[in-house]
Design an enzyme around this catalytic site. Sequence first.
Site, PDB file in Angstrom:
ATOM      1  N   ASP A  10      73.389  36.299  53.829  1.00  0.00           N
ATOM      2  CA  ASP A  10      73.828  35.578  52.638  1.00  0.00           C
ATOM      3  C   ASP A  10      74.711  36.527  51.835  1.00  0.00           C
ATOM      4  O   ASP A  10      74.700  37.736  52.051  1.00  0.00           O
ATOM      5  CB  ASP A  10      72.613  35.141  51.807  1.00  0.00           C
ATOM      6  CG  ASP A  10      73.022  34.413  50.535  1.00  0.00           C
ATOM      7  OD1 ASP A  10      73.897  33.533  50.617  1.00  0.00           O
ATOM      8  OD2 ASP A  10      72.510  34.742  49.449  1.00  0.00           O
ATOM      9  N   SER A  11      75.419  35.966  50.858  1.00  0.00           N
ATOM     10  CA  SER A  11      76.232  36.797  49.986  1.00  0.00           C
ATOM     11  C   SER A  11      75.355  37.743  49.154  1.00  0.00           C
ATOM     12  O   SER A  11      75.841  38.737  48.645  1.00  0.00           O
ATOM     13  CB  SER A  11      77.047  35.904  49.054  1.00  0.00           C
ATOM     14  OG  SER A  11      76.180  35.031  48.355  1.00  0.00           O
ATOM     15  N   CYS A  73      74.042  31.083  53.478  1.00  0.00           N
ATOM     16  CA  CYS A  73      74.948  30.907  52.338  1.00  0.00           C
ATOM     17  C   CYS A  73      75.732  29.592  52.454  1.00  0.00           C
ATOM     18  O   CYS A  73      76.429  29.365  53.458  1.00  0.00           O
ATOM     19  CB  CYS A  73      75.907  32.091  52.337  1.00  0.00           C
ATOM     20  SG  CYS A  73      77.099  32.088  51.006  1.00  0.00           S
ATOM     21  N   GLU A 152      69.963  34.222  38.857  1.00  0.00           N
ATOM     22  CA  GLU A 152      69.819  35.668  39.046  1.00  0.00           C
ATOM     23  C   GLU A 152      69.281  36.355  37.795  1.00  0.00           C
ATOM     24  O   GLU A 152      68.711  37.438  37.873  1.00  0.00           O
ATOM     25  CB  GLU A 152      71.142  36.270  39.479  1.00  0.00           C
ATOM     26  CG  GLU A 152      71.414  35.824  40.896  1.00  0.00           C
ATOM     27  CD  GLU A 152      72.514  36.557  41.599  1.00  0.00           C
ATOM     28  OE1 GLU A 152      73.270  37.287  40.936  1.00  0.00           O
ATOM     29  OE2 GLU A 152      72.610  36.376  42.825  1.00  0.00           O
ATOM     30  N   CYS A 190      73.654  25.159  47.537  1.00  0.00           N
ATOM     31  CA  CYS A 190      73.817  26.601  47.316  1.00  0.00           C
ATOM     32  C   CYS A 190      72.432  27.240  47.364  1.00  0.00           C
ATOM     33  O   CYS A 190      71.449  26.646  46.891  1.00  0.00           O
ATOM     34  CB  CYS A 190      74.477  26.822  45.949  1.00  0.00           C
ATOM     35  SG  CYS A 190      74.414  28.505  45.344  1.00  0.00           S
ATOM     36  N   HIS A 192      70.908  29.316  45.716  1.00  0.00           N
ATOM     37  CA  HIS A 192      70.154  29.563  44.478  1.00  0.00           C
ATOM     38  C   HIS A 192      69.527  28.311  43.877  1.00  0.00           C
ATOM     39  O   HIS A 192      68.580  28.406  43.109  1.00  0.00           O
ATOM     40  CB  HIS A 192      71.081  30.168  43.425  1.00  0.00           C
ATOM     41  CG  HIS A 192      71.504  31.579  43.705  1.00  0.00           C
ATOM     42  ND1 HIS A 192      72.124  31.944  44.876  1.00  0.00           N
ATOM     43  CD2 HIS A 192      71.388  32.709  42.966  1.00  0.00           C
ATOM     44  CE1 HIS A 192      72.392  33.245  44.839  1.00  0.00           C
ATOM     45  NE2 HIS A 192      71.944  33.727  43.687  1.00  0.00           N
TER      46      HIS A 192
HETATM   47  N1  DGL Z   1      75.021  32.289  48.434  1.00  0.00           N
HETATM   48  C1  DGL Z   1      76.032  31.510  47.735  1.00  0.00           C
HETATM   49  C2  DGL Z   1      75.978  30.075  48.259  1.00  0.00           C
HETATM   50  O1  DGL Z   1      74.980  29.603  48.768  1.00  0.00           O
HETATM   51  C3  DGL Z   1      75.819  31.540  46.235  1.00  0.00           C
HETATM   52  C4  DGL Z   1      76.147  32.859  45.602  1.00  0.00           C
HETATM   53  C5  DGL Z   1      77.596  33.251  45.748  1.00  0.00           C
HETATM   54  O2  DGL Z   1      78.492  32.656  45.120  1.00  0.00           O
HETATM   55  O3  DGL Z   1      77.840  34.164  46.521  1.00  0.00           O
HETATM   56  O4  DGL Z   1      76.966  29.391  48.177  1.00  0.00           O
END
Ligand code: DGL
Length: 274
Positions: A10-11, A73, A152, A190, A192
């Site tokens: 993931d990012s 992600c 976050e 997403c 989060h």
């Molecule tokens: N992990 C990213 C997503 O699911 C969210 C956080 C980001 O913008 O990197 O799109």
Amino acid sequence: MDNRPIGVFDSGLGGLTSVRELRRLLPGEDIVYFGDTGRVPYGSRSHETILQYARQDIAFLLSQNVKCIMAACGTVSSTYPPEEAAKLPVPYMGVVSSAARRAARATRSRKIGVIGTSATIRSHSYELMLRRLVPGAEITARACPLFVSLVENGYVDGSAPDRQQVTKLVIAQYLKEVRDAGVDTLILGCTHYPLLAGMIGAYMGPSVALIDPGRAAADDLDQLLAGKGLRAGREHGSTHFFVSDVPDSFIQTADLFLGEYRGGTAEQICIDKY
Ligand code: DGL
């Protein structure tokens, strides 16, 4: 049977919501998780940058001898081309198709909402998939860039009432149009957003089904491993965490996403080498 680890990336930390689901469904599997904490967020970046980052993340996981790769992600899943994924030496899956299929099964009115990062919404990934799966679908898509920062910083379900108040205001601002469209299904597109599912659900109302892509993809990965004879042959697997920034913030925040995380170790790697 294949005892090599599952690779998840993931990012940043959000993908741990998928790891939580995988741990629940597949307790015998080893998991290697890479969170690109040094370069998060991806969701506000260009297509080219996201693609380059995704290629490096995948190259790192392949160096760890994984048996399959899951892009937890939403942004990467919306950007990384399926033709390129098909050429990888191990099976790859993102979260978009799993979540879209689940939404297609859930909707009765064919009115479906999609929320995600700016890059995810701009890619139209969910819309393209949903239109194939649900003829005549009415899709209302909305980018919700502030949600990632809120999560976050701990402005999540179950946090202090004044924090939740802030999040509720942002939810109402972003989701009014989606609610007014009368959707009966909403994809939380997403990593989060599942941590805001309680407040989003309260705003949307009890008749709206919320789709968690991480959960949907974990179910599909379970089936994929079973179908290909790739399940591990042990009862208890372990998870190894890698990050691209100093691990301190990972250790502080991981609990929020993972629930079961007990402050274990995370190793820092240099992602630019991949
Ligand atoms: N992990 C990213 C997503 O699911 C969210 C956080 C980001 O913008 O990197 O799109």
